[in-house]
Design a protein around this motif. Structure first.
Motif, mmCIF file in Angstrom:
data_model
loop_
_atom_site.group_PDB
_atom_site.id
_atom_site.type_symbol
_atom_site.label_atom_id
_atom_site.label_comp_id
_atom_site.label_asym_id
_atom_site.label_seq_id
_atom_site.Cartn_x
_atom_site.Cartn_y
_atom_site.Cartn_z
ATOM 1 N N PHE A 68 -4.147 21.112 2.581
ATOM 2 C CA PHE A 68 -3.884 19.731 2.165
ATOM 3 C C PHE A 68 -2.569 19.174 2.702
ATOM 4 O O PHE A 68 -1.992 18.279 2.096
ATOM 5 C CB PHE A 68 -3.896 19.642 0.640
ATOM 6 N N HIS A 69 -2.096 19.657 3.829
ATOM 7 C CA HIS A 69 -0.880 19.076 4.374
ATOM 8 C C HIS A 69 -1.172 17.666 4.903
ATOM 9 O O HIS A 69 -2.321 17.304 5.182
ATOM 10 C CB HIS A 69 -0.279 19.963 5.468
ATOM 11 N N GLN A 70 -0.114 16.885 5.042
ATOM 12 C CA GLN A 70 -0.218 15.470 5.401
ATOM 13 C C GLN A 70 -0.789 15.268 6.800
ATOM 14 O O GLN A 70 -0.391 15.931 7.753
ATOM 15 C CB GLN A 70 1.171 14.824 5.325
ATOM 16 N N GLY A 71 -1.732 14.306 6.912
ATOM 17 C CA GLY A 71 -2.213 13.881 8.216
ATOM 18 C C GLY A 71 -1.382 12.710 8.717
ATOM 19 O O GLY A 71 -0.683 12.048 7.950
ATOM 20 N N SER A 72 -1.421 12.439 9.990
ATOM 21 C CA SER A 72 -0.656 11.327 10.550
ATOM 22 C C SER A 72 -1.282 10.008 10.106
ATOM 23 O O SER A 72 -2.479 9.925 9.795
ATOM 24 C CB SER A 72 -0.614 11.421 12.071
ATOM 25 N N LEU A 73 -0.464 8.937 10.072
ATOM 26 C CA LEU A 73 -0.920 7.627 9.627
ATOM 27 C C LEU A 73 -1.269 6.754 10.825
ATOM 28 O O LEU A 73 -0.557 6.725 11.826
ATOM 29 C CB LEU A 73 0.153 6.945 8.779
ATOM 30 N N GLN A 74 -2.368 6.045 10.683
ATOM 31 C CA GLN A 74 -2.840 5.133 11.722
ATOM 32 C C GLN A 74 -2.793 3.706 11.185
ATOM 33 O O GLN A 74 -3.379 3.404 10.148
ATOM 34 C CB GLN A 74 -4.269 5.491 12.121
ATOM 35 N N LEU A 75 -2.095 2.818 11.881
ATOM 36 C CA LEU A 75 -1.994 1.423 11.453
ATOM 37 C C LEU A 75 -3.288 0.686 11.761
ATOM 38 O O LEU A 75 -3.913 0.898 12.799
ATOM 39 C CB LEU A 75 -0.823 0.733 12.154
ATOM 40 N N THR A 76 -3.687 -0.210 10.827
ATOM 41 C CA THR A 76 -4.883 -1.028 11.008
ATOM 42 C C THR A 76 -4.530 -2.484 10.711
ATOM 43 O O THR A 76 -3.411 -2.800 10.315
ATOM 44 C CB THR A 76 -6.010 -0.577 10.056
ATOM 45 N N SER A 77 -5.505 -3.371 10.875
ATOM 46 C CA SER A 77 -5.295 -4.792 10.583
ATOM 47 C C SER A 77 -5.966 -5.207 9.276
ATOM 48 O O SER A 77 -6.025 -6.388 8.961
ATOM 49 C CB SER A 77 -5.841 -5.649 11.739
ATOM 50 N N ASN A 78 -6.460 -4.241 8.514
ATOM 51 C CA ASN A 78 -7.146 -4.520 7.249
ATOM 52 C C ASN A 78 -6.203 -4.210 6.100
ATOM 53 O O ASN A 78 -5.796 -3.056 5.909
ATOM 54 C CB ASN A 78 -8.417 -3.670 7.155
ATOM 55 N N SER A 79 -5.846 -5.232 5.313
ATOM 56 C CA SER A 79 -4.886 -5.025 4.226
ATOM 57 C C SER A 79 -5.441 -4.140 3.120
ATOM 58 O O SER A 79 -4.683 -3.622 2.303
ATOM 59 C CB SER A 79 -4.452 -6.374 3.639
ATOM 60 N N LEU A 80 -6.771 -3.957 3.064
ATOM 61 C CA LEU A 80 -7.369 -3.108 2.028
ATOM 62 C C LEU A 80 -7.381 -1.639 2.429
ATOM 63 O O LEU A 80 -7.684 -0.779 1.604
ATOM 64 C CB LEU A 80 -8.787 -3.576 1.707
#
Length: 454
Positions: A68-80
């Motif tokens: 359960f270690h952290q995965g990298s974050l991916q930016l999106t254009s959906n505020s939800l």
């Protein structure tokens, strides 16, 4: 026995291959957590056995453990879209009001046909209830509710108060208030407008006109006259018009009868007073309230609206300085029906909705949970888990507090699978499988040799 040892090795290698293949297959799955096949040797003994000469019985799979270690974050254009930076899981339920809850790190949420926030499988995202200020009223898993984003904001609220703060230029040329005409800009010095609302949410433009009256200034005091109109129609104050003293001779002394802030047609306004420092000292009358806006009063509202509506004008410390006319505050307390324009989610999980009427409404706070033993969670598919005896009960809390991570809106947590590592593990598992297959082949050759002895 040697056949069984080789078979157990082949089975373990196959399990390792399956685990690695599953990790590779889900390398692009949002919120996926990689697994690791863990093995232990098989060793049988008894009080009559000799441990110095005993041979093991092979290998067994002890656990396919989630990592359960952290995965990298991916930016999106959906505020939800949401990602958890740190510890915790989102809470979803299979139905509204049900306690069939599952837990996930996949934050790809959307709004369904009934305006509820759901995941790709239609499970409802759960949140803590909040008050009008956005504070959680309960932080318990039993009180969580499905988060709904209304596309409209409440019922209309008719305006009852207008707030004004401005500077009136002391250098303006004096005019005759009795000759005021809103259609003639030469009959007033300045004006400003604000949108107000009736009981049906219909918008109206309320305009305030300011006139520096002739002979209205003298030693220690200056007076201004204000008239009011809604949608271009005159609206008189309720009661008598305001009055101001005059200096007709210009010697700085009051020497004439008080004059009414009123036009020749009977349009009643108010008087705003300033001292010799340009500071506001009050108005006349003291309370500035319009006539009722309906048919029996000012007659500026449409059919069906509440005709008893009045508007109180509140001057919030205006000034009279030798500088241009400037409005620094212009407010009103009414609203119309608002249409949803934006949804925002804060780092603490607070979900707020912005509407076209300018209101921002706190809706809910995204609930997070954690577990004493995350590896004890039961996988149920769709990148979700359920609590078990091994994991311990779910402990609920707010994001960005305590041991809970913060929520990143417009982001998704990617799979924590390292593809390079998995490819190396795949090669290792393949070699292991081949080696155990060779062991099985050698054992078979030895048995054939023994069977051929005559």
């Amino acid at each position: 026995m040697s056949f069984n040892i080789a078979l157990s090795g082949i089975a373990a290698a196959q399990k390792d291959l399956n685990t690695t293949a599953n990790n590779i297959a889900n390398v692009n799955t949002i919120g996926f957590k990689e697994s690791r096949a863990e093995f232990a040797d098989v060793y049988a003994n008894s009080i009559f056995s000799n441990s110095k000469t005993a041979v093991g019985g092979g290998v067994a799979t002890t656990q396919v453990a989630q990592q359960f270690h952290q995965g990298s974050l991916q930016l999106t254009s959906n505020s939800l879209d949401m990602a958890i930076s740190g510890g915790g899981f989102f809470v979803t339920s299979s139905g509204i009001g049900t306690r069939d809850q599952s837990f996930t790190r996949a934050g790809a949420f959307k709004v369904d046909s009934n305006n509820y926030m759901v995941d790709s499988a239609g499970n409802f995202l759960q949140g803590f209830p909040v008050d009008k200020d956005g504070n959680s009223t309960s932080v318990s898993l039993t009180t969580t509710q499905a988060i709904k984003v209304p596309d409209t904001a409440g019922s209309p609220i008719m305006s009852s108060k207008v707030g004004l703060q401005m500077n009136l230029n002391v250098g303006e040329s004096p005019l005759d208030p009795a000759a005021f005409d809103p259609d003639d800009a030469d009959t007033f010095n300045n004006s400003t407008s604000v949108t107000i609302y009736d009981s049906l949410g219909e918008s109206h433009i309320m305009t305030s006109y300011f006139i520096k009256p002739e002979n209205g200034s003298y030693t220690g005091e200056s007076n201004w006259v204000a008239f009011y109109a809604i949608d271009g129609k005159p609206v008189s104050l309720d009661g008598a018009a305001g009055q101001y003293s005059v200096d007709t001779t210009g010697d700085g002394l009051v020497d004439g009868a008080p004059r009414d802030a009123q036009t020749a047609g009977g349009w009643r306004g108010s008087v705003i007073k300033f001292n010799d420092s340009g500071t506001y000292t009050g108005s006349n009358p003291t309370v500035l309230k319009t006539l009722p806006l309906g048919v029996t009063g000012a007659n500026v509202l449409g059919p069906g609206a509440d005709g008893s509506q009045t508007v109180t004008i509140d001057f919030n410390n205006p000034t009279q300085y030798a500088s241009p006319f400037e409005v620094t505050e212009l407010t009103q307390d009414g609203t119309t029906v608002g249409r949803l324009t934006n949804v925002g989610i804060g780092a603490d999980g607070l979900v707020t909705a912005s509407y076209s009427n300018g209101s921002t409404v706190p809706l809910s706070r995204v609930a997070l949970v954690r577990f004493a033993n995350e590896q004890g969670l039961t996988q149920v598919g769709n990148t979700a888990w359920k609590a078990s005896l091994d994991s311990g009960p779910a402990l609920a809390g707010e994001a960005n507090s305590g041991t809970f991570g913060s929520i990143r809106s417009s982001s998704l947590e990617q799979s924590n699978v390292d593809l390079t590592t998995e490819l190396v593990d795949l090669i290792s598992a393949q070699r292991n499988f081949q080696a155990n297959s060779r062991t099985l082949e050698v054992n078979n050759t030895l048995n054939q040799t023994i069977l051929q002895i005559r």
